[in-house]
Every structure is written in C-alpha cells, then in structure tokens.
Design a protein around this motif. Sequence first.
Motif, PDB file in Angstrom:
ATOM      1  N   ALA A  77      80.511   8.090  58.941  1.00 30.85           N
ATOM      2  CA  ALA A  77      79.553   7.868  60.019  1.00 30.85           C
ATOM      3  C   ALA A  77      78.160   7.992  59.422  1.00 30.85           C
ATOM      4  CB  ALA A  77      79.747   8.893  61.127  1.00 30.85           C
ATOM      5  N   GLY A  78      77.233   7.181  59.917  1.00 26.73           N
ATOM      6  CA  GLY A  78      75.905   7.150  59.305  1.00 26.73           C
ATOM      7  C   GLY A  78      74.773   7.292  60.290  1.00 26.73           C
ATOM      8  N   GLY A  79      73.561   6.983  59.807  1.00 28.33           N
ATOM      9  CA  GLY A  79      72.359   7.213  60.588  1.00 28.33           C
ATOM     10  C   GLY A  79      71.571   5.972  60.935  1.00 28.33           C
ATOM     11  N   GLY A  80      72.179   4.795  60.818  1.00 34.06           N
ATOM     12  CA  GLY A  80      71.497   3.581  61.222  1.00 34.06           C
ATOM     13  C   GLY A  80      70.430   3.134  60.245  1.00 34.06           C
ATOM     14  N   ALA A  81      69.492   2.361  60.750  1.00 29.38           N
ATOM     15  CA  ALA A  81      68.475   1.732  59.900  1.00 29.38           C
ATOM     16  C   ALA A  81      67.505   2.727  59.279  1.00 29.38           C
ATOM     17  CB  ALA A  81      67.701   0.701  60.717  1.00 29.38           C
ATOM     18  N   ILE A 261      79.344   2.322  56.160  1.00 33.23           N
ATOM     19  CA  ILE A 261      79.085   3.036  57.411  1.00 33.23           C
ATOM     20  C   ILE A 261      79.946   2.474  58.533  1.00 33.23           C
ATOM     21  CG2 ILE A 261      77.347   3.638  59.129  1.00 33.23           C
ATOM     22  CD1 ILE A 261      77.077   5.011  56.341  1.00 33.23           C
ATOM     23  N   ALA A 262      80.704   3.354  59.169  1.00 38.15           N
ATOM     24  CA  ALA A 262      81.503   3.016  60.346  1.00 38.15           C
ATOM     25  C   ALA A 262      81.424   4.232  61.266  1.00 38.15           C
ATOM     26  CB  ALA A 262      82.946   2.705  59.969  1.00 38.15           C
ATOM     27  N   GLU A 264      82.219   4.937  64.491  1.00 35.08           N
ATOM     28  CA  GLU A 264      83.323   5.373  65.349  1.00 35.08           C
ATOM     29  C   GLU A 264      84.534   5.766  64.502  1.00 35.08           C
ATOM     30  OE1 GLU A 264      82.995   5.826  68.459  1.00 35.08           O
ATOM     31  OE2 GLU A 264      81.154   4.713  68.907  1.00 35.08           O
ATOM     32  N   GLU A 265      85.164   6.844  64.880  1.00 35.96           N
ATOM     33  CA  GLU A 265      86.350   7.305  64.137  1.00 35.96           C
ATOM     34  C   GLU A 265      87.441   6.246  64.146  1.00 35.96           C
ATOM     35  OE1 GLU A 265      89.950  10.493  64.235  1.00 35.96           O
ATOM     36  OE2 GLU A 265      89.405   9.053  65.798  1.00 35.96           O
ATOM     37  N   SER A 266      87.599   5.545  65.268  1.00 32.32           N
ATOM     38  CA  SER A 266      88.630   4.501  65.349  1.00 32.32           C
ATOM     39  C   SER A 266      88.395   3.415  64.307  1.00 32.32           C
ATOM     40  CB  SER A 266      88.653   3.888  66.753  1.00 32.32           C
ATOM     41  OG  SER A 266      87.391   3.309  67.070  1.00 32.32           O
ATOM     42  N   ALA A 267      87.128   3.098  64.041  1.00 32.01           N
ATOM     43  CA  ALA A 267      86.817   2.073  63.050  1.00 32.01           C
ATOM     44  C   ALA A 267      87.183   2.545  61.651  1.00 32.01           C
ATOM     45  CB  ALA A 267      85.327   1.718  63.108  1.00 32.01           C
ATOM     46  N   ARG A 268      86.902   3.813  61.352  1.00 32.88           N
ATOM     47  CA  ARG A 268      87.238   4.340  60.020  1.00 32.88           C
ATOM     48  C   ARG A 268      88.745   4.364  59.805  1.00 32.88           C
ATOM     49  NH1 ARG A 268      83.184   7.763  61.829  1.00 32.88           N
ATOM     50  NH2 ARG A 268      84.519   9.592  62.110  1.00 32.88           N
TER      51      ARG A 268
END
Length: 543
Positions: A77-81, A261-262, A264-268
């Motif tokens: 999970a990340g912090g965007g731009a 970077i993903a 949502e946990e579901s995406a990871r």
Amino acid sequence: MNPTHDTHDTHNAYDRHDTPHPRFPGLRRRGFLAASGAAGFGALALSGCGASGPAAAPGGKGDGKPKRGGRLRAAFAGGGASETLDPHLSNLFADVARAKALFDKLADYGADLSAEPRLASGWESNGGLDRWQVSLRKAEFHDGKPVTAKDVLYSFRRIADPKKAFRAKASLEPIDLKASRAVDERTVEFVLKRPTAEFPNILAAFGAYIVPEGAEEFDAKPVGSGPFRFVSFAPGKYAVFQRNTAYWDGAPHLDELEIVIANEESARVNALLGGQVEYAHELNPTTGRAHEGKGQIEIVRLRNSAMQSFAMKTDRKPFDDKRVREAFFLIADRKELVDGALAGAGEIGNDLFGKGYEYYADGLPQREQDLDRAKSLLKKAGAEDLRVTLDTSPVAAGFTEAASIFRDQAAKAGVEVKVRTGSKDSYWQDILDGGTLCSYRSGAMPIEAHISQRLLTDSTTNATHWQHKDFDALYQQAQSTKDKKARAGVYQRMQRRLHAEGGFLVWGFADWILGTAPGVRGIETDAPANSLDWARFDKVWLA
C-alpha cells in the motif's frame, strides 16, 4: 503507518482514482482488478521476471542454496502522487521498503529490538555516557565515493533541521550536533546533551538513513549505499531497482527489485494469486487463514509485530483511580480477544509492551480474567454501575472487532461500555487528548523508545497521560547506568509498576502477515516488522 504511533497504518494513503496501473494493465490503482479470479491473469503477468518451477516449501533463510537472478515484484500500500524517495521522509511501509533498498542506517534493530551495527562497525561511550565514538565500516555510495564521517554528520544535521518535518528528528534530540565532530574519515564523535545508555537505539531510529553530504534531490536519481541501485520511480505507482554488486554486506541474490503500489488488500492478494507479483505485504488475519496451507501462495507470519491494546486516560475519571484500571485488566479475556479480533493470528499480552524484546519483564505473572475480583475493585472505587465510552475506528485490523468483544466482556462485570467509531483519517490525533478509553496499537520498537515516547511526563504521544515524576526519574536512572545488568533491573522496576497500575491494557500481540509466491526464498520469519530483516530484499531469492 500512522506517523505518531509507529504502526505503519495506511489510512491516509488511498489513491481514489480508478485508472489502470501503468505497469500492470489489469491492476487498477483504486485496488480492484479488472479480471476476476486467478484465471484472468495469464495475459497480464510481466514476462521473464516471476518465480518459476513447481511449488515448494515456504521461504526461510535455511531453504537450500541461494540462487542468483530474476526480478522480484513486491506489492505494498502506498501514498499516492506525493510519494518520494527522500529516505528522511519515510512514513509508510512502502517508503521504508524503498529506503532500505537504496540506503543504510548506522544501525538497525535485531529480532529482539536491540541495536545491531550496519554502516557503523561499532561504538563506544565514555564513562559518563554523554560522548560516543562511532566507527564506520568501509562502504561506498552507488557513485563509488566512500561513506565518511562528514556524510553521517550531514545526514543527521539535515534530519534535525528545525525547518523540516523529518520523522527521525525527535529521535536525534539527545545529540548536540553542533558539538559533534568527525574525528577522522571513518570516526564520528557524538556529543550528547545528557547521559544516554541506549544511544545505539538512536543510530537505528526510524528514518535515520545516511545520505551523501550535500544531497537534497532524491526522486530523479538518488544515490545511497544500499544493496540496490536506482533505475526508475513513478510516485504512487512503482519503483525499480537493480543489484548493487559492490554492496558492503554482499551483493543481493536478485538482479532486480520492483516495488509496486496496490492500496487495497484484495488487489495485493489477487495480484499474488495471478502471478503479477511474488510478494504481497500487509494481509489481514482472515486472508492469512483462508490461504494458509492451500498451496497457491505461502503465508508468512512475523510474530510479535504489533501490540494490541486499549489505552485508559490515567488523569481523568474513571481511570484516575488505579483500582478501576486494575478492574479493567481483570475484565479482559485475552484469548477471546486474540481469537475473535485477530482470527487467532497472535498471542495474548500481559499489559506490557514488547513481549520477546530486550528488557521485557517476562517473569511477571500472566494476568487472567477474574470477574469477581474486578467487581470487588469497582465496588471499592465507588464505580459499581460504571458507564464508559470506548473510542475505536476501522483504522487498524481488529480494532472494531476487539471493541465489540470487550464491550460484551465488560457487561459480565456490570460495566456498560458504549463503542464509538471515529474517523479513519483523524483517529490517531483525536485519541491523544480526547476521550477516556480507546483502541490502540503499536508497531515494534525498543522498550526504551516506547517508554520515552509514550510514558514520560513530556512524551509527545502519551495516549494514557501517564505522568509521574518518580517514573521519569527511573528512566533517567536507566539512561545513566552503564552496566547493562543494572540497567535491566531499572527497566524491570518500571515495568512492574506499569503492570500493576499503568494505562495500557495490552491484550495481545498480532502477527504481521505477508504472502509470497511458492518459489520465493530467504524471507526472515523470526523478526518482527520494523526490524532489520523485515523487507530485506537483498537476502531474498527466487527458487
């Protein structure tokens, strides 16, 4: 991660744009996958870089001979731009993973959260514990220049700049950086403002990375001394690094590392199942239990990574009465809380931080639920029909579940607990001064750091408002005690006091859960998150 509580929470990190990920067409940046299930991923996986071969046993550091080559893709999970590669601005887990790939600290935390030398080859104090000489090992930055004492002093002075908001600034506060000096190219003399027996913890502080003297630009082409060299970076999307063959601690087994970077946990999880990544960070207990032992992916548990607790404000009613605090200690059925809120992914606590860490008071009796004793204490305190509000939030896994479970446990002791759910975005700040009882957690840190940051009169993140001058004096005594055995004795005294009448009801210690492809090897499982071996991709290989 919440910047105040060292928990690596990502509640402010969600990128709300539902646009395709630039390197993974099926992975949308909002976190959901265009294809459903594993069957849709064959055409989406990147070629030539994933793990291959038949499924194998989980990756531990003793599983076979390391194999060189390949690219490992790790989803966080990340912090965007707003993301940056400036290591002194590290905040989220993704930030730290990138910083560890590119940079080094002078020291880092071992499995028991004691400081271990890294760029420093060793350290030695004077008799008064207010001057420390730190020796540097022979190491090079990625541009071939040696790491010197001047680089160390520049890095620490940059972090301590009062005009900047670098996370490690508070950790460096005991150092008089104006008086500190370079003795020679590979020796630094640190002058301290007061005796500090645990000075090596400062060298290992979160975000205390060493950068080249004069470095200010990090996103275009950062230069560090870490195990990987910079290739490319797109904030909020991906970062690519390649093997540093000249790394002082031995070149990585991998040729390349990519951090994607993903949020949502579901995406990871789905990216891992579909072969788009080989490592998925921060899975919840339910996911871990659902996939463990099924053969598709490997579930890795980092024990004792997060303290789970309720924090009682000790300076306001009803918790200004230590009998009420003890009653709440006795109301808790810790096993039910671990089983229900963490899906069993953890172990019970004993109202003290740092189980298994250096200086932990493991000789104290394990507290058990005792509703009759709790009722008796409440009666003596004049609180037989007590009503309290428990603040919680979905800001961290298990928080709302634990609040509901504890509400039902308290009812059996005649206490009415009203659960109030707060905002994910402001929860950590709201609970510092507001309310009387709240859900609380912490990531791994030395017990000394937990005390100094949360339990002293002037601690900035003192969520329990524990303020006792005699307790402060014990901390200063510990910091002025050079003999480690004697110092440990002082920490034991402090913990006995907290166990008897402190404000943290520590009901459990959660596992940190990761997922990997079956062919991933070298993942350290004996150390908690926040320590040296967490996200240490230079020791990982693809079988």
